[in-house]
Design an enzyme around this catalytic site. Structure first.
Site, mmCIF file in Angstrom:
data_model
loop_
_atom_site.group_PDB
_atom_site.id
_atom_site.type_symbol
_atom_site.label_atom_id
_atom_site.label_comp_id
_atom_site.label_asym_id
_atom_site.label_seq_id
_atom_site.Cartn_x
_atom_site.Cartn_y
_atom_site.Cartn_z
ATOM 1 N N ARG A 150 25.645 -118.170 -65.473
ATOM 2 C CA ARG A 150 26.884 -118.696 -65.298
ATOM 3 C C ARG A 150 27.754 -117.720 -64.334
ATOM 4 O O ARG A 150 28.262 -118.172 -63.549
ATOM 5 C CB ARG A 150 27.486 -118.797 -66.819
ATOM 6 C CG ARG A 150 26.912 -119.846 -67.603
ATOM 7 C CD ARG A 150 27.834 -119.601 -68.830
ATOM 8 N NE ARG A 150 27.032 -118.825 -69.737
ATOM 9 C CZ ARG A 150 26.095 -118.602 -70.680
ATOM 10 N NH1 ARG A 150 25.722 -119.941 -70.965
ATOM 11 N NH2 ARG A 150 25.596 -117.550 -71.051
ATOM 12 N N ASP A 170 16.415 -113.564 -59.354
ATOM 13 C CA ASP A 170 16.558 -113.913 -60.748
ATOM 14 C C ASP A 170 15.308 -114.716 -60.934
ATOM 15 O O ASP A 170 15.180 -115.850 -60.539
ATOM 16 C CB ASP A 170 17.797 -114.664 -60.902
ATOM 17 C CG ASP A 170 17.779 -115.330 -62.486
ATOM 18 O OD1 ASP A 170 16.756 -115.428 -63.080
ATOM 19 O OD2 ASP A 170 18.875 -115.499 -62.738
ATOM 20 N N CYS A 229 29.241 -105.396 -64.019
ATOM 21 C CA CYS A 229 30.546 -106.294 -64.809
ATOM 22 C C CYS A 229 29.549 -106.954 -65.961
ATOM 23 O O CYS A 229 30.118 -107.855 -66.799
ATOM 24 C CB CYS A 229 31.141 -107.112 -64.162
ATOM 25 S SG CYS A 229 32.868 -106.682 -63.910
ATOM 26 N N ALA A 230 28.523 -106.402 -66.178
ATOM 27 C CA ALA A 230 27.459 -107.165 -67.301
ATOM 28 C C ALA A 230 27.446 -106.415 -68.494
ATOM 29 O O ALA A 230 28.059 -106.677 -69.271
ATOM 30 C CB ALA A 230 26.157 -107.767 -66.511
ATOM 31 N N ASP A 255 32.471 -102.002 -65.129
ATOM 32 C CA ASP A 255 33.338 -102.264 -66.186
ATOM 33 C C ASP A 255 32.754 -102.391 -67.533
ATOM 34 O O ASP A 255 33.354 -102.068 -68.670
ATOM 35 C CB ASP A 255 33.678 -103.864 -66.024
ATOM 36 C CG ASP A 255 34.593 -104.495 -67.107
ATOM 37 O OD1 ASP A 255 35.799 -103.950 -67.059
ATOM 38 O OD2 ASP A 255 34.499 -105.606 -67.849
ATOM 39 N N GLU A 260 30.431 -97.130 -75.079
ATOM 40 C CA GLU A 260 31.633 -97.364 -74.910
ATOM 41 C C GLU A 260 32.563 -96.714 -75.898
ATOM 42 O O GLU A 260 32.335 -97.084 -77.368
ATOM 43 C CB GLU A 260 31.933 -98.894 -74.670
ATOM 44 C CG GLU A 260 31.292 -99.428 -73.477
ATOM 45 C CD GLU A 260 31.487 -101.027 -73.244
ATOM 46 O OE1 GLU A 260 32.306 -101.641 -73.979
ATOM 47 O OE2 GLU A 260 30.826 -101.410 -72.266
ATOM 48 N N HIS A 278 35.856 -102.254 -69.993
ATOM 49 C CA HIS A 278 35.398 -103.546 -70.343
ATOM 50 C C HIS A 278 36.441 -104.579 -70.163
ATOM 51 O O HIS A 278 36.650 -105.390 -71.293
ATOM 52 C CB HIS A 278 34.845 -103.313 -71.640
ATOM 53 C CG HIS A 278 33.781 -104.615 -71.942
ATOM 54 N ND1 HIS A 278 32.597 -104.296 -72.732
ATOM 55 C CD2 HIS A 278 33.583 -105.671 -71.684
ATOM 56 C CE1 HIS A 278 31.696 -105.196 -72.908
ATOM 57 N NE2 HIS A 278 32.446 -106.134 -72.405
ATOM 58 N N ALA A 281 36.384 -110.080 -69.476
ATOM 59 C CA ALA A 281 36.833 -111.071 -70.166
ATOM 60 C C ALA A 281 38.506 -111.082 -70.776
ATOM 61 O O ALA A 281 38.954 -111.983 -71.306
ATOM 62 C CB ALA A 281 36.135 -111.542 -71.678
HETATM 63 P P1 NAD Z 1 23.821 -116.225 -68.255
HETATM 64 O O1 NAD Z 1 22.690 -116.185 -69.376
HETATM 65 O O2 NAD Z 1 24.365 -117.345 -68.003
HETATM 66 O O3 NAD Z 1 22.888 -115.487 -67.026
HETATM 67 C C1 NAD Z 1 21.964 -114.612 -67.008
HETATM 68 C C2 NAD Z 1 21.344 -114.686 -66.029
HETATM 69 O O4 NAD Z 1 20.297 -113.539 -65.925
HETATM 70 C C3 NAD Z 1 19.988 -115.853 -66.381
HETATM 71 O O5 NAD Z 1 20.281 -116.611 -64.882
HETATM 72 C C4 NAD Z 1 18.908 -115.245 -66.250
HETATM 73 O O6 NAD Z 1 18.167 -115.904 -65.567
HETATM 74 C C5 NAD Z 1 18.902 -113.824 -65.469
HETATM 75 N N1 NAD Z 1 18.169 -112.927 -65.820
HETATM 76 C C6 NAD Z 1 17.603 -112.576 -67.119
HETATM 77 N N2 NAD Z 1 16.765 -111.396 -66.987
HETATM 78 C C7 NAD Z 1 16.658 -111.126 -65.849
HETATM 79 C C8 NAD Z 1 15.917 -110.088 -65.272
HETATM 80 N N3 NAD Z 1 15.063 -109.446 -65.680
HETATM 81 N N4 NAD Z 1 15.981 -110.096 -63.763
HETATM 82 C C9 NAD Z 1 16.994 -110.965 -63.066
HETATM 83 N N5 NAD Z 1 17.421 -112.014 -63.673
HETATM 84 C C10 NAD Z 1 17.546 -111.948 -65.127
HETATM 85 O O7 NAD Z 1 24.766 -115.042 -68.673
HETATM 86 P P2 NAD Z 1 26.286 -114.828 -68.150
HETATM 87 O O8 NAD Z 1 27.181 -115.656 -69.002
HETATM 88 O O9 NAD Z 1 26.210 -115.258 -66.532
HETATM 89 O O10 NAD Z 1 26.494 -113.293 -68.441
HETATM 90 C C11 NAD Z 1 25.852 -112.446 -67.519
HETATM 91 C C12 NAD Z 1 26.223 -110.968 -68.056
HETATM 92 O O11 NAD Z 1 27.521 -110.837 -68.370
HETATM 93 C C13 NAD Z 1 25.611 -110.893 -69.631
HETATM 94 O O12 NAD Z 1 25.233 -109.238 -70.003
HETATM 95 C C14 NAD Z 1 27.020 -110.981 -70.516
HETATM 96 O O13 NAD Z 1 27.057 -110.315 -71.563
HETATM 97 C C15 NAD Z 1 28.065 -110.213 -69.447
HETATM 98 N N6 NAD Z 1 29.326 -110.398 -69.650
HETATM 99 C C16 NAD Z 1 30.231 -109.418 -69.601
HETATM 100 C C17 NAD Z 1 31.620 -109.568 -69.619
HETATM 101 C C18 NAD Z 1 32.673 -108.525 -69.513
HETATM 102 O O14 NAD Z 1 33.598 -108.589 -70.300
HETATM 103 N N7 NAD Z 1 32.453 -107.542 -68.696
HETATM 104 C C19 NAD Z 1 32.169 -110.824 -69.875
HETATM 105 C C20 NAD Z 1 31.159 -112.038 -70.169
HETATM 106 C C21 NAD Z 1 29.878 -111.888 -69.870
HETATM 107 C C1 MLT Z 2 31.322 -110.801 -73.560
HETATM 108 O O1 MLT Z 2 30.338 -110.291 -73.653
HETATM 109 O O2 MLT Z 2 31.745 -111.964 -73.583
HETATM 110 C C2 MLT Z 2 31.978 -109.951 -73.043
HETATM 111 O O3 MLT Z 2 31.618 -108.652 -72.824
HETATM 112 C C3 MLT Z 2 33.883 -109.759 -73.325
HETATM 113 C C4 MLT Z 2 33.935 -109.381 -74.768
HETATM 114 O O4 MLT Z 2 33.098 -108.399 -75.183
HETATM 115 O O5 MLT Z 2 34.826 -109.695 -75.134
#
Ligand code: NAD
Ligand code: MLT
Length: 526
Positions: A150, A170, A229-230, A255, A260, A278, A281
């Site tokens: 996403r 990916d 940011c993941a 981030d 943490e 962090h 979001a």
């Molecule tokens: P998502 O599930 O939509 O996408 C994850 C992608 O990673 C998928 O396309 C998957 O195929 C790919 N993937 C999985 N394993 C892999 C690997 N070994 N190598 C390469 N690609 C791989 O997730 P998303 O909603 O896009 O979220 C992504 C990340 O962002 C998550 O870790 C989520 O926790 C994090 N996140 C962080 C924040 C924040 O506050 N910083 C907010 C929201 C999400």
């Molecule tokens: C999430 O996984 O949605 C983000 O890291 C944001 C949060 O923890 O609120």
């Protein structure tokens, strides 16, 4: 009354959805693990963000908990295995903070490339150092995206608008999707060697932990900027600190951190790194979005209406859900009905999906049927999550077959139940995609609405039997709400199913059974 605990700060819009649903909602933040453990048994539902840790210990104490909803994406603060074993559904709110996190990734990319935080700090300390903060443009550079989910996809779209070339690693993404978005798929090594900016957007899994470490840094261009940011730990922080100290890369922006807050991590003291606590979001919009999404999911699950965004349950995409969703209740009622008319221990269930629905991911309905048929057999919580597992543990063989051709109905579910004493069959369908009907019991076609009280009678197909049933029930002030009559193939045995407004006393049952034309009678409660 259903009680829900909101244990991390949640936007008021989410709390209101739960209150409007009639739930008693307790907002108690920053509970210690012990306090959480002591109070969790009071609740059927809980909404968390990232602060609350639902450990095995806490989950084991959650004797009434049915649903955990995470207002956000990552569920790394929940022991999913423990929850699944206990039959607790874990849901997240995956869509609501996608844009917010994507924009944070861009903010960090631009900040580190243009030295924004360092220049800001310098100017605030009354320095005017223009040449010191020469930056790098994004335009015509290569952005390497690791994880095209996403957030990765939204980052890709914006990078293309900035005039960047986008390379993606990916392994789970198809060429087709990459072409549609306008990005090139690559292996990780090529991406690391080619990219000017690298941003990670995968979940933290055993495979992605330390995905970018010493060896990967050694492949990168010296002018590269790395962004995370993941989740903390996808980029190994010790390796990153080393690469930055040795100036093997130009800069980094984080981030998220493996621990943490990251106060005791090496990276805190480095130059050329931009850090945020962090905040991916943390926008007004995202917090409202995730609160609303999580609250709706929790509410619908607790009210038994729908299961969406579940982590430990088979996911249905919205299109499939639209078609298959309405059949959950039917399948469960069919199971519950059968559990009350069969004799003997269940050995095998042969479940067939007929007609249009068979082209969808319908196997999930098997779990609903199994839940229904085992519900009264088991002492403790069976649900859609653990139903198939429980059936397997009880030695029940389950076969699920899809039959494209429709028979009498556009869509139907047919289940043959094989016990150690007999073989029985039930078929159900939905009229107008919403009104449940049982349309076949054994070899008799019928058309009866499942209802709370049902009387299932096999009788001699002789004049006067229906009149006798009507009079007997009427005399006892039992109202008949509906009735279906069908005949076995041989023609002399009929199946009569009656919907009643209330239960029958043993005396009335005995009275009905005393009629020699009544061969068997079963009272079913759904
Ligand atoms: P998502 O599930 O939509 O996408 C994850 C992608 O990673 C998928 O396309 C998957 O195929 C790919 N993937 C999985 N394993 C892999 C690997 N070994 N190598 C390469 N690609 C791989 O997730 P998303 O909603 O896009 O979220 C992504 C990340 O962002 C998550 O870790 C989520 O926790 C994090 N996140 C962080 C924040 C924040 O506050 N910083 C907010 C929201 C999400
Ligand atoms: C999430 O996984 O949605 C983000 O890291 C944001 C949060 O923890 O609120």
């Amino acid at each position: 009354m259903v009680k829900v605990l909101v244990s991390d700060k949640l936007s008021s819009e989410g709390v209101k959805i739960l209150q409007d649903a009639g739930f008693e909602v307790d907002c108690k933040y920053k509970l210690s693990p012990q306090e959480l453990k002591e109070s969790i048994a009071e609740y059927q539902g809980i909404i968390i963000r990232s602060d609350t840790k639902l450990t095995k210990d806490v989950i084991e104490a959650a004797s009434n908990l049915k649903v955990i909803a995470r207002a956000g994406v990552g569920v790394d603060n929940v022991d999913i295995e423990a929850a699944t074993k206990k039959g607790i559904i874990v849901m997240n709110a995956p869509g609501g903070n996608t844009i917010s996190t994507c924009e944070q990734s861009f903010a960090l990319m631009l900040s580190v490339a243009r030295n924004i935080p360092f220049a800001h700090a310098s100017l605030k300390s009354k320095q005017w150092e223009r040449s010191k903060f020469k930056g790098a443009e994004l335009y015509s550079k290569v952005l390497g995206i690791v994880g095209l989910g996403r957030i990765g996809k939204e980052v890709a779209k914006r990078a293309l608008a900035f005039g960047m070339d986008v390379l993606v690693y990916d392994p789970f993404v198809s060429q087709d999707l990459a072409e549609r978005i306008g990005v090139k798929l690559s292996d990780l090594e090529n991406l690391l060697k080619t990219a000017d900016f690298i941003t990670v957007h995968t979940p933290l899994t055993p495979e992605t932990k330390g995905l970018i470490s010493d060896e990967e840094f050694s492949l990168m261009k010296p002018a590269v900027f790395v962004i995370n940011c993941a989740r903390g730990g996808i980029i190994d922080e010790t390796a990153l600190a080393k690469a930055l100290k040795e100036k093997r890369i130009a800069g980094a922006a984080l981030d998220v951190f493996s621990k943490e807050p990251p106060f005791d991590l090496d990276i805190m003291d480095l130059d050329s790194i931009v850090l945020t606590p962090h905040l991916g979001a943390s926008t007004q919009e995202a917090q409202v979005n995730v609160a609303i999404e999580a609250a709706h999911c929790l509410k619908d699950a607790l009210l038994g209406k729908a299961i969406r965004n579940a982590i430990n349950y088979i996911q249905l995409d919205p299109e499939t859900y639209k078609i298959v969703g309405p059949y959950f209740n039917l399948a469960e009622k069919m199971g519950l009905f059968m559990s009350q008319i069969i004799e003997g221990g269940i050995k095998e269930l042969q479940i067939s999906y007929l007609g249009e629905i068979s082209s969808y991911k319908v196997d999930v309905l098997g779990a609903a049927f199994v839940k229904g048929i085992l519900l009264n057999q088991l002492e403790k919580g069976i649900n859609y999550i653990n139903a198939l597992e429980i059936a397997k543990a009880r030695g029940i063989k389950i076969e699920q077959v899809k039959v494209q051709e429709e028979e009498e109905y556009v869509n139907s579910i047919r289940v043959k139940v094989i016990t150690d004493k007999e073989q029985r069959l039930i078929e159900g369908t939905l009229f107008a995609n919403k009104e449940a009907r049982f349309v076949k019991i054994d070899n008799v076609y019928t058309e009866i609405e499942p209802s709370e009280y049902m009387l299932v009678i096999r009788n001699q197909d002789k004049p006067g039997v229906i009149g006798f049933l009507g009079t007997t029930l009427g005399k006892c002030s039992i109202n008949i709400a509906g009735m279906s009559l069908g005949r076995e193939a041989s023609g002399d045995i009929a199946l009569t199913i009656i919907n009643l407004d209330s239960a029958l006393s043993p005396e009335i049952i005995a009275q009905i059974k005393s009629n020699p034309n009544i061969l068997s009678l079963q009272l079913v409660k759904l």
